[in-house]
Design a protein around this motif. Structure first.
Motif, short mmCIF file in Angstrom:
data_model
loop_
_atom_site.label_atom_id
_atom_site.label_comp_id
_atom_site.label_asym_id
_atom_site.label_seq_id
_atom_site.Cartn_x
_atom_site.Cartn_y
_atom_site.Cartn_z
N PRO A 433 22.64 45.69 -24.44
CA PRO A 433 21.36 45.05 -24.20
C PRO A 433 21.31 44.26 -22.91
N HIS A 434 22.46 43.97 -22.31
CA HIS A 434 22.48 43.16 -21.10
C HIS A 434 22.38 44.03 -19.85
N PRO A 435 21.59 43.64 -18.88
CA PRO A 435 21.62 44.33 -17.59
C PRO A 435 22.99 44.16 -16.95
N PRO A 436 23.31 44.99 -15.95
CA PRO A 436 24.61 44.84 -15.26
C PRO A 436 24.79 43.42 -14.73
N ILE A 437 26.03 42.97 -14.70
CA ILE A 437 26.33 41.60 -14.30
C ILE A 437 25.98 41.36 -12.83
N TYR A 438 26.21 42.35 -11.96
CA TYR A 438 25.89 42.17 -10.54
C TYR A 438 24.40 41.91 -10.37
N PHE A 439 23.56 42.62 -11.15
CA PHE A 439 22.11 42.46 -11.07
C PHE A 439 21.70 41.06 -11.53
N ARG A 440 22.28 40.60 -12.63
CA ARG A 440 21.91 39.29 -13.16
C ARG A 440 22.27 38.18 -12.18
N ILE A 441 23.46 38.28 -11.59
CA ILE A 441 23.90 37.25 -10.64
C ILE A 441 23.02 37.25 -9.39
N LYS A 442 22.80 38.42 -8.82
CA LYS A 442 21.99 38.52 -7.60
C LYS A 442 20.57 38.01 -7.86
N ARG A 443 20.01 38.37 -9.01
CA ARG A 443 18.65 37.95 -9.36
C ARG A 443 18.57 36.43 -9.47
N LEU A 444 19.54 35.82 -10.13
CA LEU A 444 19.54 34.37 -10.29
C LEU A 444 19.72 33.66 -8.95
N GLU A 445 20.62 34.16 -8.13
CA GLU A 445 20.88 33.51 -6.85
C GLU A 445 19.70 33.62 -5.89
N ASN A 446 18.86 34.64 -6.07
CA ASN A 446 17.70 34.82 -5.18
C ASN A 446 16.45 34.12 -5.69
N MET A 447 16.53 33.48 -6.86
CA MET A 447 15.35 32.80 -7.41
C MET A 447 15.05 31.55 -6.59
N LYS A 448 13.84 31.46 -6.07
CA LYS A 448 13.44 30.31 -5.27
C LYS A 448 12.61 29.31 -6.08
N LYS A 449 11.55 29.80 -6.73
CA LYS A 449 10.68 28.93 -7.52
C LYS A 449 10.39 29.58 -8.87
N PRO A 450 11.42 29.67 -9.74
CA PRO A 450 11.20 30.35 -11.02
C PRO A 450 10.16 29.66 -11.90
N ASP A 451 9.97 28.34 -11.72
CA ASP A 451 9.00 27.61 -12.55
C ASP A 451 7.56 28.02 -12.26
N LYS A 452 7.32 28.76 -11.19
CA LYS A 452 5.95 29.18 -10.84
C LYS A 452 5.56 30.50 -11.51
N ILE A 453 6.51 31.16 -12.17
CA ILE A 453 6.24 32.47 -12.77
C ILE A 453 5.35 32.30 -14.00
N GLN A 454 4.29 33.08 -14.09
CA GLN A 454 3.30 32.95 -15.16
C GLN A 454 3.75 33.65 -16.44
N SER A 455 4.29 34.86 -16.34
CA SER A 455 4.70 35.63 -17.51
C SER A 455 6.15 36.04 -17.37
N PRO A 456 7.09 35.27 -17.94
CA PRO A 456 8.52 35.58 -17.79
C PRO A 456 8.91 36.97 -18.27
N LEU A 457 8.31 37.44 -19.38
CA LEU A 457 8.69 38.76 -19.91
C LEU A 457 8.23 39.88 -18.98
N ILE A 458 6.99 39.81 -18.52
CA ILE A 458 6.49 40.85 -17.60
C ILE A 458 7.30 40.84 -16.31
N GLN A 459 7.57 39.65 -15.77
CA GLN A 459 8.35 39.56 -14.54
C GLN A 459 9.75 40.11 -14.74
N SER A 460 10.35 39.83 -15.90
CA SER A 460 11.70 40.31 -16.19
C SER A 460 11.72 41.82 -16.33
N ALA A 461 10.69 42.39 -16.98
CA ALA A 461 10.61 43.85 -17.09
C ALA A 461 10.50 44.48 -15.71
#
Length: 474
Positions: A433-461
């Motif tokens: 169920p987990h995405p690859p670890i490299y993807f999760r790390i890169k995605r987290l490190e590139n997050m600038k303003k995650p609190d501005k995201i309106q729909s976390p599930l749609i954005q994650s998909a």
């Protein structure tokens, strides 16, 4: 890592082994690559050990001067000269990080771990099995195991009852498991963390390999548990934090001497960490249980946020600092607030009902291909919810880079595995169920303003689909 040019690697090894880390990097990473690394030298300044080197790119168009300084935090400085791509710099930084993790793993193999919760029963430590050492179950239960258990139950019930009765029983059993998941997990717990007993105390004795083998062979399995009980009675039972000096009297009775430079101790207020995460998610504090297992892991379950439960292993508390544990717990809170256990139950049950009704003609034609496609689809959709849990932790806890570092620490083996494009593709395709670890790390490190995201599930998909497509572009 905050800065790819200059960063720290926090290590769990005792002071006696700080310099050994530099020796390990030299022997197993730098020295075997003479075409890439030159002018390697070790030195000592003001009580600190240094390892210097020059890395030259394969095209000889650029160099990186590197310095690694030993200590509780390994300090790494990389200075570019000439044409150096960000990918080369990041890979070198990651290589050094992985080398430190590999060394720490080797030290764990000859480390005695002792953990206690005040006022609760004394439990022997359970080492991770060989299959679990890769830490594939990063922050959550493995949906594949759940699916296979349900599949086995399905077959048994179909053999015992007619079709419609079997379907009713199967869905009822699955629903009961989800609704009672918090109580089932409680039965698996070694300890429960409460406001009255909020702390876990952990001592590590890191021994040379030969001394560790002699210790284990001479004393046997039961002696360590007896030592643990006696140290508890001499320290925590009297309100005194355990340490090497206080444990020396007990160890000396068994022919073992505690050397302070080979030991470390920490007390973690687990209740406060989970409480802080719950407050940031505007949730009541869930029940908190601990499994005294050296596999670094955490999980969340429960039929609703009000009946949520968080499980943490001592292995996670050993390998991560408190800030990283908080971000991991934030990931688990993301599962609770998103009601992921119920959603995943609905996915599995929905597929099961469709399999026996609308999709039955397709299943009959080729059941094996159907199961491969159905499982693959369920696990791919499950990746949306794992990615959302990462995003919710980043939004509420506010430290995406810290969660990335936690993932990098306990998932370094998988990260190393995913270096090649072919392995990255397989990491997307496997039933996990987990995405690859490299993807999760890169995605987290590139997050600038995650609190501005309106729909976390749609954005994650969207992010998961984008990450999956990107792997075929390289």
């Amino acid at each position: 890592m905050i800065d790819p040019h200059e960063f720290d690697i926090q290590t769990e090894v005792a002071p006696a082994y700080y310099n050994h880390i530099l020796d390990f990097i030299y022997k197993y990473y730098l020295f075997p690559q003479p075409d890439a690394f030159s002018e390697i030298k070790k030195s000592k300044k003001q009580g600190k050990n240094y390892l210097d080197f020059i890395f030259t790119t394969p095209d000889k168009m650029g160099q990186i001067k590197g310095t690694v300084k030993s200590g509780e935090k390994i300090k790494v400085k990389l200075v570019k000269e000439g044409e150096i791509s960000p990918e080369i710099l990041d890979k070198l930084a990651e290589d050094i990080f992985i080398a430190v993790q590999i060394y720490e793993e080797s030290v764990r193999q000859s480390t005695i771990y002792l953990a206690w919760v005040e006022g609760q029963k004394i439990i022997p430590e359970k080492p991770p099995t060989l299959g679990k050492k890769t830490s594939k179950k990063l922050f959550g239960s493995n949906l594949l195991v759940v699916y296979l258990i349900f599949f086995g139950i399905n077959i048994t019930l179909f053999l015992l009852f007619d079709l419609y009765l079997a379907v009713i029983f199967i869905i009822g059993i699955q629903l009961a498991i989800v609704l009672l998941s918090d109580k089932i997990f409680m039965k698996m717990a070694d300890w429960e963390i409460t406001p009255e007993n909020p702390n876990i105390h952990i001592i590590q004795y890191q021994l040379p390999e030969d001394e560790y083998k002699f210790f284990k062979k001479a004393l046997g399995k039961n002696a360590l548990f007896q030592i643990k009980k006696e140290i508890y009675e001499n320290t925590l039972a009297q309100g005194i934090p355990p340490n090497c000096r206080l444990g020396e009297e007990v160890f000396s009775k068994y022919g073992f001497h505690c050397k302070p430079l080979q030991s470390s101790y920490k007390a973690i207020n687990v209740y406060d960490i989970v409480k802080e995460a719950a407050e940031k998610f505007d949730l009541n504090v869930p029940r908190i249980i601990i499994n005294n297992n050296l596999l670094p892991n955490a999980a969340a379950t429960g039929p609703s946020p009000k009946r949520g439960l968080v499980l943490i292993t001592t292995g996670l508390l050993v390998q991560l600092n408190e800030e990283e544990v908080l971000s991991v717990v934030g990931h688990e809170m993301g599962h609770l607030v998103g009601r992921d256990p119920i959603i995943l139950f609905s996915l599995i049950s929905g597929e099961f009902i469709l399999r026996l009704t609308v999709l039955l003609p397709i299943v009959i034609i080729n059941p094996i291909i159907y199961l491969i496609v159905a499982l693959g689809s369920i696990f791919f959709v499950a990746k949306f919810f794992e990615a959302r849990a990462d995003l919710l932790s980043a939004m509420k806890i506010g430290k995406p880079q810290v969660l990335a570092e936690a993932l990098r620490k306990i998932g370094y083996q998988k990260l190393q595995f995913e270096r090649m494009t072919s392995q990255r593709i397989s990491s997307w395709a496997i039933w996990d169920p987990h995405p690859p670890i490299y993807f999760r790390i890169k995605r987290l490190e590139n997050m600038k303003k995650p609190d501005k995201i309106q729909s976390p599930l749609i954005q994650s998909a969207r992010d998961v689909f984008s990450g999956f497509k990107d792997v075929f572009k390289k």
